[in-house]
Design an enzyme around this catalytic site. Sequence first.
Site, short mmCIF file in Angstrom:
data_model
loop_
_atom_site.label_atom_id
_atom_site.label_comp_id
_atom_site.label_asym_id
_atom_site.label_seq_id
_atom_site.Cartn_x
_atom_site.Cartn_y
_atom_site.Cartn_z
N ASP A 41 0.77 -1.36 -0.01
CA ASP A 41 0.13 0.18 0.11
C ASP A 41 0.94 1.31 0.07
O ASP A 41 1.92 1.42 1.01
CB ASP A 41 -0.93 -0.05 1.15
CG ASP A 41 -2.28 0.80 1.02
OD1 ASP A 41 -2.35 2.17 1.00
OD2 ASP A 41 -3.28 0.53 1.39
N THR A 77 -7.11 3.96 -1.31
CA THR A 77 -6.99 2.53 -1.02
C THR A 77 -7.94 1.55 -1.83
O THR A 77 -7.67 0.74 -2.49
CB THR A 77 -6.67 1.96 0.19
OG1 THR A 77 -5.32 2.96 0.82
CG2 THR A 77 -6.33 0.64 0.75
N ASP A 198 2.25 2.77 3.25
CA ASP A 198 1.20 3.77 3.63
C ASP A 198 1.39 4.46 4.84
O ASP A 198 0.97 5.61 5.17
CB ASP A 198 -0.19 3.08 3.12
CG ASP A 198 -1.16 4.23 3.11
OD1 ASP A 198 -1.23 4.90 2.36
OD2 ASP A 198 -1.98 4.05 4.35
N HIS A 202 1.69 8.24 5.75
CA HIS A 202 0.75 9.26 6.52
C HIS A 202 1.48 9.84 7.68
O HIS A 202 1.33 11.30 7.86
CB HIS A 202 -0.32 8.35 6.77
CG HIS A 202 -1.37 8.24 5.90
ND1 HIS A 202 -2.01 9.13 5.06
CD2 HIS A 202 -1.74 6.85 5.26
CE1 HIS A 202 -2.94 8.44 4.18
NE2 HIS A 202 -2.59 7.23 4.02
N ASP A 245 -1.14 0.43 -4.80
CA ASP A 245 -2.39 1.13 -5.23
C ASP A 245 -2.31 2.83 -5.44
O ASP A 245 -3.33 3.21 -6.10
CB ASP A 245 -3.56 1.17 -4.00
CG ASP A 245 -3.05 1.34 -2.77
OD1 ASP A 245 -1.83 1.64 -2.35
OD2 ASP A 245 -3.84 1.40 -1.87
N HIS A 246 -1.57 3.34 -5.24
CA HIS A 246 -1.30 4.76 -5.11
C HIS A 246 0.26 4.95 -4.50
O HIS A 246 0.77 4.35 -4.06
CB HIS A 246 -2.51 5.64 -4.52
CG HIS A 246 -2.47 5.10 -3.24
ND1 HIS A 246 -1.50 5.61 -2.13
CD2 HIS A 246 -3.51 4.39 -2.38
CE1 HIS A 246 -2.18 5.07 -0.96
NE2 HIS A 246 -3.27 4.40 -1.36
N HIS A 347 -2.80 11.20 0.13
CA HIS A 347 -3.13 10.65 -1.16
C HIS A 347 -4.72 10.74 -1.41
O HIS A 347 -5.42 10.75 -0.35
CB HIS A 347 -2.55 9.20 -1.43
CG HIS A 347 -2.95 8.14 -0.45
ND1 HIS A 347 -4.34 7.27 -0.74
CD2 HIS A 347 -2.73 7.87 0.81
CE1 HIS A 347 -4.60 6.69 0.29
NE2 HIS A 347 -3.46 6.73 1.31
P1 AMP Z 1 -6.20 4.69 3.22
O1 AMP Z 1 -7.21 5.58 4.09
O2 AMP Z 1 -6.58 4.90 1.62
O3 AMP Z 1 -4.66 5.15 3.40
O4 AMP Z 1 -6.27 3.09 3.51
C1 AMP Z 1 -5.34 2.40 4.03
C2 AMP Z 1 -5.69 1.67 5.16
O5 AMP Z 1 -6.86 0.65 4.60
C3 AMP Z 1 -4.43 0.72 5.56
O6 AMP Z 1 -4.17 1.35 6.92
C4 AMP Z 1 -5.10 -0.56 5.93
O7 AMP Z 1 -4.91 -1.14 7.34
C5 AMP Z 1 -6.50 -0.36 5.50
N1 AMP Z 1 -7.01 -1.68 4.94
C6 AMP Z 1 -6.47 -2.43 4.08
N2 AMP Z 1 -7.40 -3.30 3.81
C7 AMP Z 1 -8.30 -3.41 4.42
C8 AMP Z 1 -9.40 -4.32 4.67
N3 AMP Z 1 -9.68 -5.33 3.85
N4 AMP Z 1 -10.11 -4.11 5.58
C9 AMP Z 1 -10.13 -3.00 6.44
N5 AMP Z 1 -9.04 -1.96 6.12
C10 AMP Z 1 -8.22 -2.43 5.42
ZN ZN Z 2 -3.71 2.67 -0.05
ZN ZN Z 3 -2.94 5.84 2.79
#
Ligand code: AMP
Ligand code: ZN
Ligand code: ZN
Length: 408
Positions: A41, A77, A198, A202, A245-246, A347
């Site tokens: 990630d 994500t 990731d 952050h 993913d990004h 992101h």
């Molecule tokens: P973002 O807010 O876009 O940065 O999302 C990243 C977060 O998504 C990471 O911290 C992961 O812990 C969480 N994540 C990834 N896959 C899953 C999943 N299948 N269910 C719940 N949380 C997830």
């Molecule tokens: Zn991500």
């Molecule tokens: Zn993130």
Amino acid sequence: MKRAIVYISVIFISLSFSFSALKSDIESQNYKPYVVILSMDGFRWDYPEKAKTPNLDYIEQIGVRAEASIPCFPTKTFPNHYSMATGLYPDNHGIVQNSFYAPDIKKSYSISNREAVRNPDFYFGEPIWVTAEKQGVKSASYFWVGSEAPHDSIFPTYHYDYDGSVPFEERIEGVINWLNLPDSIRPHLIMWYLQEPDGIGHDLGPNHPEMINMVEYLDSLVGVFYYKINELAIAENINIIITSDHGMGEISEYRVVYLDSLVPKHWCKHIDGANPVYSIEAKEEYYDTIFNILSNTEHLTFWEKDNVPERLHYGKSNRVKDFVLVADSSWSLLKSSTKRAYSGGTHGYDNKNKDMHAIFYASGPAFKKAYKSKAINNIDIYPLICRILNLKPIIVDGKIESTEDMLK
Ligand code: AMP
Ligand code: ZN
Ligand code: ZN
């Protein structure tokens, strides 16, 4: 006309021929290709230039490296993992944000809501593991987004519910164990996921020295994984894809716009999303006021749902609300002024921002050696995997023409 019919029949006959050949191959255990795809990630396209990554460099030498994998908008994500899985833009697969209200089913989705994440009604399109399972090819997911929900009542043959506390080394073991299963129950498509870099991105930002340590640690895990793959008897049939993913953009507590100071919550029916990208449904009587205020606000771009630029492929879904807002690069757009502004990274920005682009590496029998590819779009990964596994793809937004140059 006659010639066109002949061509179409030839294509049809050869498609059904290769499809039935695949079925008999699977039945007789002659079915050889494997695809194991890893997403780390938030692994920005240029991190390998900033840190020592001998294992990724090695894959680049023996396989393919694309300049980048370009995510879909919004560069978050869940929308992007599900785009990789389905070959569809978020508008078409339904996961239009990490959190959103879905008026079609009158329910809210959020990545931290386990019930929502497992509810198939949120997900459209057909994830690649379902395409595989429907054609008799077993699949496995170690935490790939979307694989906790059934599609047409089908799950990957092997899958786990997400638990971020499972050590990364244990996930490697899990993937290798699947590849060590007896022939008849071994998955040929494996998708697995690590939630770093990731997290560090952050907390500390993409340019922090700790990011270099994290990238080097992840590269060492790639090395362990590769070593274990190569020890398997089936090693020469395994294709590896390593992507993300990004990317990640640097943000500062001194570059912040507060959404509630522009658009009070009670003017809105819904506010979906998170820093730096939102979609807002206005109460009718406030639509014009919101439009005028946003038109005069600096450090963000906004569009009415119907006027989002075509290149972003966003806004046709009824889950995207009246206004789509995104902060300018390196700016934060926070929902509430009670939230403390922070420095670090985020992101979700426009996908033309290079900081949002991700890595893409691949190697194995299907791929050329030492091949540098132009940047790909992540929706092209679904048709790419279908081609390698000889699966008949459903119709998607991604195109095999964008990646087939990297195949032998
Ligand atoms: P973002 O807010 O876009 O940065 O999302 C990243 C977060 O998504 C990471 O911290 C992961 O812990 C969480 N994540 C990834 N896959 C899953 C999943 N299948 N269910 C719940 N949380 C997830
Ligand atoms: Zn991500
Ligand atoms: Zn993130």
